[in-house]
Motif scaffolding. Sequence first.
Motif, short mmCIF file in Angstrom:
data_model
loop_
_atom_site.label_atom_id
_atom_site.label_comp_id
_atom_site.label_asym_id
_atom_site.label_seq_id
_atom_site.Cartn_x
_atom_site.Cartn_y
_atom_site.Cartn_z
N ALA A 25 45.85 11.03 10.59
CA ALA A 25 47.20 11.31 10.28
C ALA A 25 46.56 12.43 11.68
O ALA A 25 46.63 13.56 11.42
N MET A 26 47.62 12.40 12.96
CA MET A 26 47.18 13.44 13.94
C MET A 26 47.88 14.31 14.91
O MET A 26 49.56 13.42 14.43
N ALA A 27 48.16 15.65 14.48
CA ALA A 27 49.01 16.42 14.98
C ALA A 27 48.95 16.84 16.03
O ALA A 27 48.27 16.97 16.96
N VAL A 28 49.87 16.50 17.52
CA VAL A 28 49.80 16.11 18.81
C VAL A 28 51.08 17.45 19.45
O VAL A 28 52.00 16.40 19.23
N ALA A 29 50.21 17.93 20.20
CA ALA A 29 51.08 18.74 21.24
C ALA A 29 51.84 17.63 21.65
O ALA A 29 51.61 16.68 22.93
N SER A 30 53.45 18.88 22.03
CA SER A 30 54.63 18.04 22.43
C SER A 30 54.27 17.12 24.07
O SER A 30 54.52 16.18 24.55
N ASN A 31 53.57 18.00 25.37
CA ASN A 31 53.39 17.53 26.02
C ASN A 31 52.20 16.31 25.82
O ASN A 31 52.10 15.62 27.04
N PHE A 32 51.76 16.20 25.22
CA PHE A 32 50.79 14.96 24.75
C PHE A 32 50.88 13.19 24.66
O PHE A 32 50.44 12.94 24.32
N VAL A 33 52.15 13.53 24.31
CA VAL A 33 53.04 12.71 23.22
C VAL A 33 52.55 11.01 23.94
O VAL A 33 52.11 10.10 23.27
N ALA A 34 53.46 11.24 25.15
CA ALA A 34 53.18 10.15 26.07
C ALA A 34 51.29 9.64 26.08
O ALA A 34 51.15 8.17 25.83
N PRO A 35 50.41 10.09 26.82
CA PRO A 35 49.20 10.10 26.90
C PRO A 35 48.70 9.29 25.85
O PRO A 35 47.99 8.21 26.14
N MET A 36 48.88 10.34 24.43
CA MET A 36 48.34 9.77 23.27
C MET A 36 48.88 8.62 22.64
O MET A 36 48.14 8.14 22.35
N LYS A 239 39.79 8.61 29.12
CA LYS A 239 40.18 10.21 30.21
C LYS A 239 40.32 8.97 31.37
O LYS A 239 41.51 10.23 32.42
N ALA A 240 40.86 8.23 31.25
CA ALA A 240 41.42 7.20 32.77
C ALA A 240 42.73 7.69 32.44
O ALA A 240 44.30 7.89 33.50
N VAL A 241 43.54 7.48 31.22
CA VAL A 241 44.94 7.43 30.65
C VAL A 241 45.05 9.09 31.04
O VAL A 241 46.01 9.43 31.52
N ILE A 242 44.56 10.11 30.63
CA ILE A 242 44.62 11.33 30.40
C ILE A 242 44.43 12.02 32.25
O ILE A 242 45.69 11.84 32.36
N ARG A 243 44.34 11.31 33.28
CA ARG A 243 43.95 11.68 35.00
C ARG A 243 45.19 11.41 35.36
O ARG A 243 45.79 11.96 35.74
N SER A 244 45.75 9.99 34.77
CA SER A 244 46.82 8.97 35.19
C SER A 244 48.22 9.91 35.37
O SER A 244 49.15 9.87 35.92
#
Length: 249
Positions: A25-36, A239-244
């Motif tokens: 179960a993961m809580a993710v900040a709204s800005n990072f939803v798409a890459p996550m 990391k590649a996804v995050i950078r993209s």
Amino acid sequence: MKRRDIFVVLITTVWSAWASAGEVAMAVASNFVAPMQKIAAAFTQSTGHKVVISSGATGKFYTQIKSGAPFEVLLAADDETPARLEAEGLVVSGSRFTYALGRLVLWSPQPGKFAEGTEMLKQGRFRRLSIANPKLAPYGRAAVETLSHLGLTQAVQAKLVQGENIAQAFQFVVSGNAELGLVAQSQVVDASGHATGSIWRVPAEMHQPIRQDAVLLIKGKDNPAAMALLAYLRSEPAKAVIRSYGYEL
């Protein structure tokens, strides 16, 4: 060992790994939803572990975690909240690390609306400017700091509309309730780095760095899937996804 025997061993190994696959179960900040979401899909394909993502404002997650919410991993939009939770004994010691550096942008879905954001903001030729709630969302704080840096705090005060989190601030612009928004770059660029509409990347010196930290929460300390997810987040494919999506590392 015969080829058939090797195949049987491989199948048995894969089946054993998937049979023991868990859930996190993961809580993710709204800005990072798409890459996550992309990272989680690759993680599940690789390990069999399922990721249940809840998105929202970092400040709101802090309150929920303090109240006993069943999150096992937190990906915050700042470094202060994870550090605070760690000091309060709600984080597994030594698990905190920075997974991304966020970028704030001024954005409009309308192409050609502006080329340089400073002049656009100073001219004030807009009815509404959307930002996230600075009390709950780090990107909201960065927006307020940017306006202060430009000496525009009072000039635009009456034109501000606030979303509870950066996702809602973004939706205000998409829906037309605001013409402009100070939002996360990851919300307006796709995985290839292409942005639609008009975009101005706010210079880093106009606000405090948006250092986004991840932590293993106490509720996840005995969950191998939670530990595996955080390890995967530091892998080269992640990391590649995050950078993209325009984040820095």
